[in-house]
Motif scaffolding. Structure first.
Motif, PDB file in Angstrom:
ATOM      1  N   THR A  38       0.850  -1.179   0.000  1.00 13.83           N
ATOM      2  CA  THR A  38       0.000   0.000   0.000  1.00 13.83           C
ATOM      3  C   THR A  38       0.891   1.235   0.000  1.00 13.83           C
ATOM      4  O   THR A  38       1.754   1.397   0.870  1.00 13.83           O
ATOM      5  CB  THR A  38      -0.911   0.020   1.238  1.00 13.83           C
ATOM      6  N   ALA A  39       0.674   2.102  -0.949  1.00 13.67           N
ATOM      7  CA  ALA A  39       1.510   3.302  -1.067  1.00 13.67           C
ATOM      8  C   ALA A  39       1.198   4.288   0.055  1.00 13.67           C
ATOM      9  O   ALA A  39       0.030   4.525   0.387  1.00 13.67           O
ATOM     10  CB  ALA A  39       1.276   3.968  -2.423  1.00 13.67           C
ATOM     11  N   ASP A  40       2.249   4.835   0.635  1.00 13.78           N
ATOM     12  CA  ASP A  40       2.122   5.884   1.658  1.00 13.78           C
ATOM     13  C   ASP A  40       1.173   5.476   2.790  1.00 13.78           C
ATOM     14  O   ASP A  40       0.334   6.260   3.252  1.00 13.78           O
ATOM     15  CB  ASP A  40       1.628   7.194   1.032  1.00 13.78           C
ATOM     16  N   ALA A  41       1.300   4.236   3.233  1.00 15.25           N
ATOM     17  CA  ALA A  41       0.398   3.738   4.283  1.00 15.25           C
ATOM     18  C   ALA A  41       0.741   4.328   5.644  1.00 15.25           C
ATOM     19  O   ALA A  41      -0.142   4.476   6.500  1.00 15.25           O
ATOM     20  CB  ALA A  41       0.463   2.217   4.351  1.00 15.25           C
ATOM     21  N   LEU A  42       2.010   4.638   5.853  1.00 13.39           N
ATOM     22  CA  LEU A  42       2.439   5.148   7.146  1.00 13.39           C
ATOM     23  C   LEU A  42       2.761   6.628   7.038  1.00 13.39           C
ATOM     24  O   LEU A  42       3.446   7.061   6.105  1.00 13.39           O
ATOM     25  CB  LEU A  42       3.673   4.401   7.654  1.00 13.39           C
ATOM     26  N   ALA A  43       2.258   7.382   7.994  1.00 16.14           N
ATOM     27  CA  ALA A  43       2.550   8.819   8.039  1.00 16.14           C
ATOM     28  C   ALA A  43       3.063   9.166   9.428  1.00 16.14           C
ATOM     29  O   ALA A  43       2.403   8.863  10.443  1.00 16.14           O
ATOM     30  CB  ALA A  43       1.291   9.626   7.712  1.00 16.14           C
ATOM     31  N   PHE A  44       4.247   9.754   9.481  1.00 18.43           N
ATOM     32  CA  PHE A  44       4.866  10.111  10.750  1.00 18.43           C
ATOM     33  C   PHE A  44       4.818  11.625  10.939  1.00 18.43           C
ATOM     34  O   PHE A  44       5.010  12.387   9.990  1.00 18.43           O
ATOM     35  CB  PHE A  44       6.317   9.639  10.805  1.00 18.43           C
ATOM     36  N   ASP A  45       4.578  12.019  12.175  1.00 21.98           N
ATOM     37  CA  ASP A  45       4.542  13.453  12.480  1.00 21.98           C
ATOM     38  C   ASP A  45       4.782  13.608  13.976  1.00 21.98           C
ATOM     39  O   ASP A  45       4.796  12.624  14.730  1.00 21.98           O
ATOM     40  CB  ASP A  45       3.195  14.062  12.071  1.00 21.98           C
ATOM     41  N   ALA A  46       4.961  14.809  14.410  1.00 20.52           N
ATOM     42  CA  ALA A  46       5.161  15.055  15.848  1.00 20.52           C
ATOM     43  C   ALA A  46       4.757  16.486  16.181  1.00 20.52           C
ATOM     44  O   ALA A  46       5.138  17.425  15.477  1.00 20.52           O
ATOM     45  CB  ALA A  46       6.612  14.817  16.248  1.00 20.52           C
ATOM     46  N   ARG A  47       3.983  16.633  17.207  1.00 18.12           N
ATOM     47  CA  ARG A  47       3.745  17.954  17.774  1.00 18.12           C
ATOM     48  C   ARG A  47       4.820  18.194  18.832  1.00 18.12           C
ATOM     49  O   ARG A  47       5.380  17.236  19.379  1.00 18.12           O
ATOM     50  CB  ARG A  47       2.341  18.037  18.369  1.00 18.12           C
ATOM     51  N   ILE A  48       5.115  19.432  19.119  1.00 18.35           N
ATOM     52  CA  ILE A  48       6.232  19.766  20.003  1.00 18.35           C
ATOM     53  C   ILE A  48       5.708  20.344  21.315  1.00 18.35           C
ATOM     54  O   ILE A  48       4.998  21.360  21.323  1.00 18.35           O
ATOM     55  CB  ILE A  48       7.188  20.780  19.336  1.00 18.35           C
ATOM     56  N   LEU A  49       6.045  19.672  22.394  1.00 18.04           N
ATOM     57  CA  LEU A  49       5.752  20.183  23.735  1.00 18.04           C
ATOM     58  C   LEU A  49       6.861  21.144  24.136  1.00 18.04           C
ATOM     59  O   LEU A  49       8.019  20.745  24.262  1.00 18.04           O
ATOM     60  CB  LEU A  49       5.644  19.033  24.730  1.00 18.04           C
ATOM     61  N   LYS A  50       6.515  22.404  24.311  1.00 21.18           N
ATOM     62  CA  LYS A  50       7.489  23.443  24.633  1.00 21.18           C
ATOM     63  C   LYS A  50       7.291  23.881  26.081  1.00 21.18           C
ATOM     64  O   LYS A  50       6.192  24.302  26.468  1.00 21.18           O
ATOM     65  CB  LYS A  50       7.305  24.637  23.696  1.00 21.18           C
ATOM     66  N   VAL A  51       8.339  23.769  26.894  1.00 23.77           N
ATOM     67  CA  VAL A  51       8.279  24.323  28.245  1.00 23.77           C
ATOM     68  C   VAL A  51       9.018  25.656  28.244  1.00 23.77           C
ATOM     69  O   VAL A  51      10.010  25.831  27.544  1.00 23.77           O
ATOM     70  CB  VAL A  51       8.882  23.368  29.291  1.00 23.77           C
ATOM     71  N   ARG A  52       8.501  26.591  29.016  1.00 25.91           N
ATOM     72  CA  ARG A  52       9.085  27.930  29.053  1.00 25.91           C
ATOM     73  C   ARG A  52       9.497  28.297  30.471  1.00 25.91           C
ATOM     74  O   ARG A  52       8.977  27.741  31.452  1.00 25.91           O
ATOM     75  CB  ARG A  52       8.082  28.947  28.516  1.00 25.91           C
ATOM     76  N   ASP A  53      10.425  29.224  30.552  1.00 30.20           N
ATOM     77  CA  ASP A  53      10.878  29.707  31.855  1.00 30.20           C
ATOM     78  C   ASP A  53       9.753  30.472  32.545  1.00 30.20           C
ATOM     79  O   ASP A  53       9.129  31.355  31.952  1.00 30.20           O
ATOM     80  CB  ASP A  53      12.088  30.623  31.692  1.00 30.20           C
ATOM     81  N   LYS A 107      13.614  38.753  50.191  1.00 29.77           N
ATOM     82  CA  LYS A 107      13.417  38.562  48.761  1.00 29.77           C
ATOM     83  C   LYS A 107      13.388  37.063  48.485  1.00 29.77           C
ATOM     84  O   LYS A 107      14.269  36.323  48.934  1.00 29.77           O
ATOM     85  CB  LYS A 107      14.550  39.196  47.962  1.00 29.77           C
ATOM     86  N   VAL A 108      12.379  36.626  47.734  1.00 31.23           N
ATOM     87  CA  VAL A 108      12.284  35.223  47.332  1.00 31.23           C
ATOM     88  C   VAL A 108      12.252  35.177  45.808  1.00 31.23           C
ATOM     89  O   VAL A 108      11.376  35.765  45.167  1.00 31.23           O
ATOM     90  CB  VAL A 108      11.024  34.551  47.905  1.00 31.23           C
ATOM     91  N   LEU A 109      13.225  34.475  45.219  1.00 29.94           N
ATOM     92  CA  LEU A 109      13.341  34.371  43.770  1.00 29.94           C
ATOM     93  C   LEU A 109      13.142  32.907  43.381  1.00 29.94           C
ATOM     94  O   LEU A 109      13.932  32.035  43.775  1.00 29.94           O
ATOM     95  CB  LEU A 109      14.704  34.854  43.276  1.00 29.94           C
ATOM     96  N   GLY A 110      12.076  32.625  42.648  1.00 30.61           N
ATOM     97  CA  GLY A 110      11.773  31.264  42.236  1.00 30.61           C
ATOM     98  C   GLY A 110      11.814  31.111  40.726  1.00 30.61           C
ATOM     99  O   GLY A 110      11.415  32.018  39.987  1.00 30.61           O
ATOM    100  N   ASP A 111      12.313  29.978  40.242  1.00 32.74           N
ATOM    101  CA  ASP A 111      12.391  29.696  38.810  1.00 32.74           C
ATOM    102  C   ASP A 111      12.019  28.239  38.553  1.00 32.74           C
ATOM    103  O   ASP A 111      12.413  27.332  39.317  1.00 32.74           O
ATOM    104  CB  ASP A 111      13.798  29.957  38.279  1.00 32.74           C
ATOM    105  N   PHE A 112      11.267  28.008  37.474  1.00 38.03           N
ATOM    106  CA  PHE A 112      10.961  26.646  37.038  1.00 38.03           C
ATOM    107  C   PHE A 112      10.538  26.696  35.575  1.00 38.03           C
ATOM    108  O   PHE A 112      10.464  27.768  34.965  1.00 38.03           O
ATOM    109  CB  PHE A 112       9.880  25.996  37.908  1.00 38.03           C
ATOM    110  N   LYS A 113      10.277  25.539  34.979  1.00 39.90           N
ATOM    111  CA  LYS A 113       9.842  25.443  33.590  1.00 39.90           C
ATOM    112  C   LYS A 113       8.542  24.648  33.527  1.00 39.90           C
ATOM    113  O   LYS A 113       8.378  23.655  34.246  1.00 39.90           O
ATOM    114  CB  LYS A 113      10.902  24.758  32.719  1.00 39.90           C
ATOM    115  N   ALA A 114       7.637  25.079  32.640  1.00 39.84           N
ATOM    116  CA  ALA A 114       6.375  24.363  32.473  1.00 39.84           C
ATOM    117  C   ALA A 114       5.764  24.719  31.126  1.00 39.84           C
ATOM    118  O   ALA A 114       6.049  25.775  30.548  1.00 39.84           O
ATOM    119  CB  ALA A 114       5.400  24.704  33.605  1.00 39.84           C
TER     120      ALA A 114
END
Length: 375
Positions: free
Chosen positions: A119-134, A342-349
């Motif tokens: 079967t021609a072109d039976a498989l299709a690969f793709d990916a969405r990107i999960l982006k975490v930000r500061d 002073k409280v300085l907090g950092d994380f990614k999500a």
């Protein structure tokens, strides 16, 4: 017993005051008052702590508490069950994570022909990107104000006999736990669904692109075609919920799915259902913020993170991806600054949709909204 001890203590103090007064010539009443006040501060040292807060020592204590309890505080901030129960969680994401998908077309053929006919072109690969930000929080705290709240908190945890309860917290633990709780609630209730990323922003909604915003953008790009319905109301909500469910691909109707709606829409649904049909057979589920849509494997879910949105999102729970990093990048720094901390907090999500499905077999179904500006 407590009353008897108090009476004996007062009598003993009075007798001791008479003896001291006779020996020194001081008025017995004044001696008694001094002894009583001293005994109060000895038994309740926090009552006099307010004027003795050493900001530098407190900053050190908060830092020590954070280092000793970093894993707990970070998990409470980023991996609260309110989030992990509703998303697929990807930890240790420091930037971008591909969410791969593979679509397989029709590959079955009659077996009469024995030659190889691929079967021609039976498989299709793709990916969405999960982006975490500061994401960060910068706080300047006045310890004397927090101290009053801490005293009130501990007063509610003290046993009836005046002894300490295991749930009482040291001052530094009270401060750090309150900060973690506030950051967690703002991330979940303001950003994860309704966030709109803006690097120059200064509010929780600017920290990431939330699920609702992603959907609006995908509708605008025609990657998602919403179900054409009017905005739901308290009287039309049941029909619209069922129409959105019908928009799912058949492959997704045979597996457990969820339809996330705001608290307002959920309440409309349950009250309308009760008015028309009486209590749902799964009424216990209604009380827990979940109820099965009749004749389906799809649960209507009350989602506080949706805010006041009228959006309905039907998909598998696994299709909602949440990324964070509890290992390398989640930090908190506590510093003395004049008479404050002073409280300085950092994380990614960050959040993302794993897959959208294909025409005729949609992995996600949403309603069309006038607020999209596309109808």
């Amino acid at each position: 017993m407590k009353t008897q001890k108090a009476i004996l203590g007062v009598l003993a103090s009075a007798l001791f005051s008479l003896l001291i007064g006779a020996a020194t010539g001081l008025p017995a009443l004044a001696v008694f008052a001094a002894i009583f006040a001293l005994s109060f501060f000895v038994s309740r040292p926090e009552a006099s702590l307010l004027t003795a807060i050493d900001i530098a020592d407190l900053a050190t204590a908060c830092g020590d508490y954070y280092r000793e309890n970093r894993n707990i505080l970070t998990s409470e901030l980023l991996l609260d069950p309110a989030v992990t129960d509703k998303f697929t969680v990807y930890d240790n994401v420091t930037d971008e994570l591909p969410l791969p998908k593979m679509e397989i077309g029709n590959i079955l053929q009659p077996g009469v022909v024995k030659t190889f006919v691929p079967t021609a072109d039976a498989l299709a690969f793709d990916a969405r990107i999960l982006k975490v930000r500061d994401v960060k929080f910068d706080l300047q705290l006045v310890p004397s104000v927090l101290h009053k709240q801490w005293l009130g908190y501990n007063a509610t945890k003290r046993r009836s006999d005046g002894s300490k309860d295991p749930f009482e917290l040291p001052f530094e633990a009270f401060i750090m736990n309150k900060i973690s709780e506030a950051a967690r609630n703002q991330l979940y209730l303001q950003a994860m669904f309704n966030g709109s990323y803006n690097a120059a922003g200064t509010t929780p909604v600017a920290t990431m692109t939330g699920i609702n915003t992603l959907i609006t953008n995908l509708i605008a790009s025609t990657d998602i075609v919403p179900v054409s319905v009017a905005d739901p109301t308290s009287t039309t909500v049941i029909d619209i919920v069922e129409a959105v469910y019908d928009g799912l691909g058949e492959a997704y109707k045979g597996v457990p799915t969820e339809m996330k709606v705001s608290p307002t829409v959920y309440d409309w649904y349950t009250r309308r259902y009760r008015a028309l049909h009486g209590p749902n057979n799964n009424y216990e589920g209604m009380k827990m913020g979940r109820t099965l849509i009749d004749g389906t494997m799809c649960e209507l879910v009350r989602e506080p993170g949706m805010g006041t949105s009228l959006r309905m999102i039907a998909t598998r729970k696994e299709n909602l991806a949440y990324g964070c990093d509890t290992f390398a990048t989640a930090t908190m720094d506590i510093q003395k600054f004049d008479r404050t901390l002073k409280v300085l907090g950092d994380f990614k999500a960050g959040v993302e949709l794993h897959q959208l499905g294909t025409a005729g077999n949609l992995a996600i179904s949403v309603n069309e909204l006038v607020s999209d500006g596309l109808v």
